[in-house]
Design an enzyme around this catalytic site. Sequence first.
Site, PDB file in Angstrom:
ATOM      1  N   GLU A   1     -17.211 -40.353  51.972  1.00 45.96           N
ATOM      2  CA  GLU A   1     -18.292 -40.852  52.820  1.00 45.96           C
ATOM      3  C   GLU A   1     -18.082 -42.301  53.288  1.00 45.96           C
ATOM      4  O   GLU A   1     -18.971 -43.153  53.142  1.00 45.96           O
ATOM      5  CB  GLU A   1     -19.642 -40.689  52.108  1.00 45.96           C
TER       6      GLU A   1
ATOM      7  N   GLU B   1     -19.021 -31.305  50.218  1.00 42.46           N
ATOM      8  CA  GLU B   1     -20.296 -31.433  49.504  1.00 42.46           C
ATOM      9  C   GLU B   1     -21.388 -30.842  50.367  1.00 42.46           C
ATOM     10  O   GLU B   1     -21.402 -31.074  51.579  1.00 42.46           O
ATOM     11  CB  GLU B   1     -20.689 -32.914  49.261  1.00 42.46           C
TER      12      GLU B   1
END
Lengths: 501, 501, 501, 501
Positions: A160, A278
Amino acid sequence: MSEIQVTGENPRTFPAHWKKCIGTGRLGLALQKDYLDHLKTVQKEIGFSYIRGHGLLHDDIGIYREIEVDGVKRPFYNFTYIDRIFDSFLDLGLKPFIEIGFMPKLLASDQQTIFAWEGNVTPPNDYQKWRDLIKAITQHFIERYGVKEVLTWPFEIWNEPNLVNFWKDADKEAYFKLYKMTAEAIKSVHPEIEVGGPAICGGSDHWITDFLSFCKTENVPVDFVSRHAYTSKPPHKVTPDYYYQELEEPEKMLQEFENVRQMINDSDYPDLPFHITEYNTSYSPINPVHDTTLNAAYLAKILSEGGEHVDSFSYWTFSDVFEELDVPKAQFHGGFGLMGLNHIRKPTYHLFAFFNRLGAKLLYRDDQLIVTEKENGDIVAIVWNLVMNKGEKHDRSLSVQLPVSNGLYFTSTQSISEKHANPWRVWKEQGRPRFPSKAQVDTLKQSAIPYFESSQTEVTRDQLTLHLTLTKNEVRLLEINRVNDETDTYLGLDDHLIDTY
Amino acid sequence: MSEIQVTGENPRTFPAHWKKCIGTGRLGLALQKDYLDHLKTVQKEIGFSYIRGHGLLHDDIGIYREIEVDGVKRPFYNFTYIDRIFDSFLDLGLKPFIEIGFMPKLLASDQQTIFAWEGNVTPPNDYQKWRDLIKAITQHFIERYGVKEVLTWPFEIWNEPNLVNFWKDADKEAYFKLYKMTAEAIKSVHPEIEVGGPAICGGSDHWITDFLSFCKTENVPVDFVSRHAYTSKPPHKVTPDYYYQELEEPEKMLQEFENVRQMINDSDYPDLPFHITEYNTSYSPINPVHDTTLNAAYLAKILSEGGEHVDSFSYWTFSDVFEELDVPKAQFHGGFGLMGLNHIRKPTYHLFAFFNRLGAKLLYRDDQLIVTEKENGDIVAIVWNLVMNKGEKHDRSLSVQLPVSNGLYFTSTQSISEKHANPWRVWKEQGRPRFPSKAQVDTLKQSAIPYFESSQTEVTRDQLTLHLTLTKNEVRLLEINRVNDETDTYLGLDDHLIDTY
Amino acid sequence: MSEIQVTGENPRTFPAHWKKCIGTGRLGLALQKDYLDHLKTVQKEIGFSYIRGHGLLHDDIGIYREIEVDGVKRPFYNFTYIDRIFDSFLDLGLKPFIEIGFMPKLLASDQQTIFAWEGNVTPPNDYQKWRDLIKAITQHFIERYGVKEVLTWPFEIWNEPNLVNFWKDADKEAYFKLYKMTAEAIKSVHPEIEVGGPAICGGSDHWITDFLSFCKTENVPVDFVSRHAYTSKPPHKVTPDYYYQELEEPEKMLQEFENVRQMINDSDYPDLPFHITEYNTSYSPINPVHDTTLNAAYLAKILSEGGEHVDSFSYWTFSDVFEELDVPKAQFHGGFGLMGLNHIRKPTYHLFAFFNRLGAKLLYRDDQLIVTEKENGDIVAIVWNLVMNKGEKHDRSLSVQLPVSNGLYFTSTQSISEKHANPWRVWKEQGRPRFPSKAQVDTLKQSAIPYFESSQTEVTRDQLTLHLTLTKNEVRLLEINRVNDETDTYLGLDDHLIDTY
Amino acid sequence: MSEIQVTGENPRTFPAHWKKCIGTGRLGLALQKDYLDHLKTVQKEIGFSYIRGHGLLHDDIGIYREIEVDGVKRPFYNFTYIDRIFDSFLDLGLKPFIEIGFMPKLLASDQQTIFAWEGNVTPPNDYQKWRDLIKAITQHFIERYGVKEVLTWPFEIWNEPNLVNFWKDADKEAYFKLYKMTAEAIKSVHPEIEVGGPAICGGSDHWITDFLSFCKTENVPVDFVSRHAYTSKPPHKVTPDYYYQELEEPEKMLQEFENVRQMINDSDYPDLPFHITEYNTSYSPINPVHDTTLNAAYLAKILSEGGEHVDSFSYWTFSDVFEELDVPKAQFHGGFGLMGLNHIRKPTYHLFAFFNRLGAKLLYRDDQLIVTEKENGDIVAIVWNLVMNKGEKHDRSLSVQLPVSNGLYFTSTQSISEKHANPWRVWKEQGRPRFPSKAQVDTLKQSAIPYFESSQTEVTRDQLTLHLTLTKNEVRLLEINRVNDETDTYLGLDDHLIDTY
């Protein structure tokens, strides 16, 4: 009352991408016995192929250290713990889906950290040392596990980087540099190891395009694209113990899968695999939704359809043995885990276990139903009744007609709902014990078992009709087996002579 | 609708004699892995103290052999298997309740046998060799297990000598002779080992009196009296696969316990312990009643009250791993076992597991209810609804008022009934597979789990009232725990913000 | 002192046929826990592919039964036990090498039996019922385990029909009839199932030729040829407890393998596989040789070379859990087992475990030495010193030169001899306890571990020379690994500062 | 060559205080699977009663936290991990020997820490919060484990407060204050819980006197006195990987035990128990001595005699799963553990396992020998040959005459020495692999097994004489069992007919 006619015509293959990968709390937790006990059960009853989590390079695993010799610091690579961890994974039938990160303290260029366990999210202070580290770990994995094995492990660079709390300033150029350095270091050890990124999260899809352009322009290796997906809206209440959010419709997540896939298709790398490394409803590990039946009913459609768009999607995470917001403070606390503390299966656990019983041939699928056939001819279906509106309570009735030849059939169902397999509710009745006694844990375990029912039906017109009524957020597994009736082989059998049935 | 008021006044101790001893198929089966797997589970979830079965001296265990030396046969005692068997029992926390029998082929005076496994039921052909054998085994047990341990093992002489199929001609005098010879041989090894008999079955209570008179007159040692108890009437249908019988009321068995106890009280040995070394509904290992919920509901009263009359009563038997009528021919076949083949718990298994959760303080007891209190103050009750009339279906409603102080209570129930925890019914739906596949076994296991429910109640007037409706032959466990409510410690908790409960 | 120069030129593949199959006591014993515990260890440390034993149709497993209905007996096939047994084998990674036999009592044409467990060795009394039985079991295996699996199971018809104690009158024509009926019944269920025979034993090689001629003439299916091999001479002393025999040289067994292979090559079926479905030194289960180091040293050459002549050879048997001569009467009694009672590894067990460590590339082989290379370059050798002459005691010295490149090498050896890994000797010192206590068993287990030694050597001229002296009947495993020396990475290391090495 | 005559007259009880307690790395490590696997083996083969380690209040277990509510911080006690840890200990038969410490970061008055894991060693910043914390944990332990159980746990206050790195400024007055506050807080929960201190280390025995005077003067509760003991001299070389020290003679440690015992005897509390809550040779977790046979030979005398002076002495520590100097950097690194990484037993492990086989009756003891008798009459002895002088190599010969009655005896010995059971040496030969492969670990495990020998002896003059020669730093266990010779019961036995022994 809807009537669904499953014809069984034009069946296709149901892609089992939902079980390719599972998320985990930081890898250092994989030294723990409870973590491994949970994972063993998950693997036995669901059976994922890969596992992905943060913290490979975090200081608790301690791979990167320095030793001072004659006044000079030189790197020391310690594989004591990571060997133990990867050995455990492989013993359980799981391959690492490698995530390169976060930054060892000694290599960090700044002090910014994330999570209670303080993962450092800053670029390396010395790219040569970073490259050496990356090469050393890659080389070590090959030495210990063999090149054939390691070639099956994807290496994803960072996590991320488009979010400021996960990558200093969410600096895209800095990420591309890190990606390039890291990917090239890995490829220098073996050119066929798969590398990818950018592992972004939230609404920054342009990173995908920019990332692929960068790879093209700079001639940087890339073997897959990755992204995350959560469908929770901004929180409407944040407290020390809980984090409350509304959820978008599940369709929104599927739409996101599709959009990014389209972006890849339209890029210079149209054939790259696309991994959702995810996903979950909420991204908060203290959102109580994770403990509920609603979470399971919500995700059913994702598991049912996600695999049409992406090559893997990895539920975040398998267990509440997890420390991002510190040591869990209560038996149920809104953690991500399929499995709660004390080895208690949560509703979403069962959703996955139900999907694991489906056949490979897809006969029918709609928003709240999936019907499959197994190799041996058994029909296995999952039906659910997602009710997201607060307070709403309406049951859902439907009938499903299945194409089966005449004969006797045994139908068994397992069900999770607000009433059954809902240990969260039972725990509330127990007074929400933060640290339940062994007796309380035993009760919770018993309460976590799906409701079972069965019946025998005779099919006379090549059609088996099931009349189903689902309560709010119920998820039900249906298994239909043809009966090989042996009743007549019992000589003198007379059920009327026994006072019960 | 009956209303029951439990005052909790004058509590007494609930004697846990129901778990003192458990019956087993012939001891030779204890070499088998499945047998031991079943027994391990039984011990974990119920936990008996002793185990009793036939065949200690049967030729499959092979203790008694002869070897010819220079034309003369001499005895050889082989303890290879019995050591392995008793080691297994002791490892599982079980002591042997020794049953001396049947006759080794080489010592038998005649060829009469019983059971598919052909236990010889005739007197010894040479009493000197018999005494030597008895001394040798007793001596060996002491050498291997220590005298302290062996002094806790009762030695019962033979099995059901009053029945012609278990003892040639049911010859009482011959039995008394065997008893005397055997008891004296045992006592010659150690005078404190406990010996007893006559282990009769059926309506021959005068054997008890005669036996004790014989002991008195002949000065023969006797340390306990034993007897068996079955409540089935003569069969109304006997087929190769099944044996059908009606049952007497459960009271009849309790009455029998009491009668014999009285006979002992009235004898020269009023203080002798009295053991029911076998009991069940039917004495047939192919009576389907054993697989039913009816069997559990029927026995509930026996477990509840039997211990008031006898020092132990030993359910016949713990497992369907059993061969008296040959190798079991189907998954369910009416076997005695608490545990069915393939490790499937039958309803009566759960009855015992429920009793194992009761407390030691008896607060209330009637024909279909027992209420106890545990050391920690928890109230645990079992309630049942025995319906013996064929076809009858009436539910039973009752309310029970329990004396508890004000506060919150967590009530959990587990229940077995025709609908739940009834794998026999599910197996019938499966088409009665004689040799079920692994998948069918998994389904049966799942179907065998009791139905679980729970709730939270606030008590305001020092009384908790439970309103219960039991279906036919349902047996329900009720556990009431005081709640230590921690809800207020969760800061910011707001259940209204989550769309489910 | 011999000097052996291993050049490593022209390496070939070492055929691991020695581990294709292992023998077992009658299949009914496979229900026992101890049997399965032994087998689990054997599979973990050696890892055979198939298991073969007698008694598939024996009455203790009870497959064939008859039920009387309306005065007519009809067959009943009971798979309760055989399912449990084959499930256990497959769980342990073992496939059944099916042996069809012996005769169920209800199908036997006469009363002749063999072994303490009374296997009936007479032809069927009704060939139609026999064929139905064979079809029924074959069909059942396919239903339970799948056709794909069953097609990997060889079906051998009967055992040693050329011996009068294994087949009534050793009637060859009767055997051929049985073979034809049985093979055709099996093939009628699935034509690709492999069938074979004649499973003869001793010096009746003409049966091989006759058998294949018969198959050709009568057009009877045959997919493999089988035979047994034992190298013991007639007994010179037979006692109730022991049976003493001299052994032929091991070469004799290998010669027999080769001869029969040649007979097959010369037949109408030159391509048929040839399986030795039993072999050992002595054919007696009470010959003490089986417990000795001599047995291991003797068999080393067989394991080393046997696979050059036959497709599999199956050591008879893996465990002393065995009942052919009744329940074993002592801890050590001359049983066939690799594993003795109470889970004690015998010397021959280690021989097999040593062979299991060899590499697939054969570098050198002579009468008392085999040298192999593993995929990773490690050299693994086994050397032995067979001394068959009574009383003789001469050690054997040799040097072995191995072709390795310069560098450091770590050599480790494990050894079994009269002194080490010889629990039989230790048991004699204990006073030969027939039924040893747990403490004695612990000591025996400890005594059964091979002697371990290791050293580090520096190779400077591309040759590593091992100087070895073996004591009488010693068998030694040698493993040579190239050292990756990390010593220099320990900063400040100074072994001189520590008072020991 | 010394001759030792054991008369067996005036036997006394051998106090098994050496196994009362064992040390552990910080408690947070007890969440790890490897830690628990090691501990399980230790408990099975040695079986300590208590376990003591640092870090109960350290932030990785996370008991003390604060939550901000309305701008105010309030304490939150999190028992998630400590419950898991203590549950594990109790499951393994170990009770906690509680050590109160170190300081939670939020309660610390300063930043000084110790160890790689940064245990804070400063006084509380708020004594009220500290007292509340101490009460809360004590109360919680009683709630979870019951008051009866907790009353068997000693509570020791802090660790080595006399050392500046373990307690800020080694401030004695500050320690006494902490002790008083803590002891009183514990006693306020239950007055019978045992509290003690001062857990000092090194040469500060006056702390003992001062501590007891303080308790007397201030009327502070004290139930036991504790201290540590290490016998290493100041280091002569300190490197990143290793720490080298000479050792004092073992007598010095025993003298220290005695001296402090005398100080207590002379105090106002002459009856207080005295616990050595840590001891070892070196106090450094990277001193290679811990991996050697020397360490075992050195400690033999301590185990043999220590219990005469102190009520418990707790070896520091059971396993190399330990992090005080960071994650271990190599398989062998000089760690304290009885058990090395990868479940490899070190020589000192076997020393403890040997002591665990001794009998309760002490027949003889000198500097290098202890002879005991077991309840069943077996004689068990341990003999050792400590050679501390560098380079020295002299063997030691002795003869031991044991008083046994005439008959046959079985003598078995297990031995550890530089040659056998010395995995550290083998690991050096392997090239000191820091992170050994699984194959290397298997070899190390095999190398770690003690050398076994046995023999049978006939005693004719009521005396068994053992002639022993021990190599440098060898430790040998001797077990002498009377033989019950069954040889004559084997009919026809003739060992001359078998070509081996």
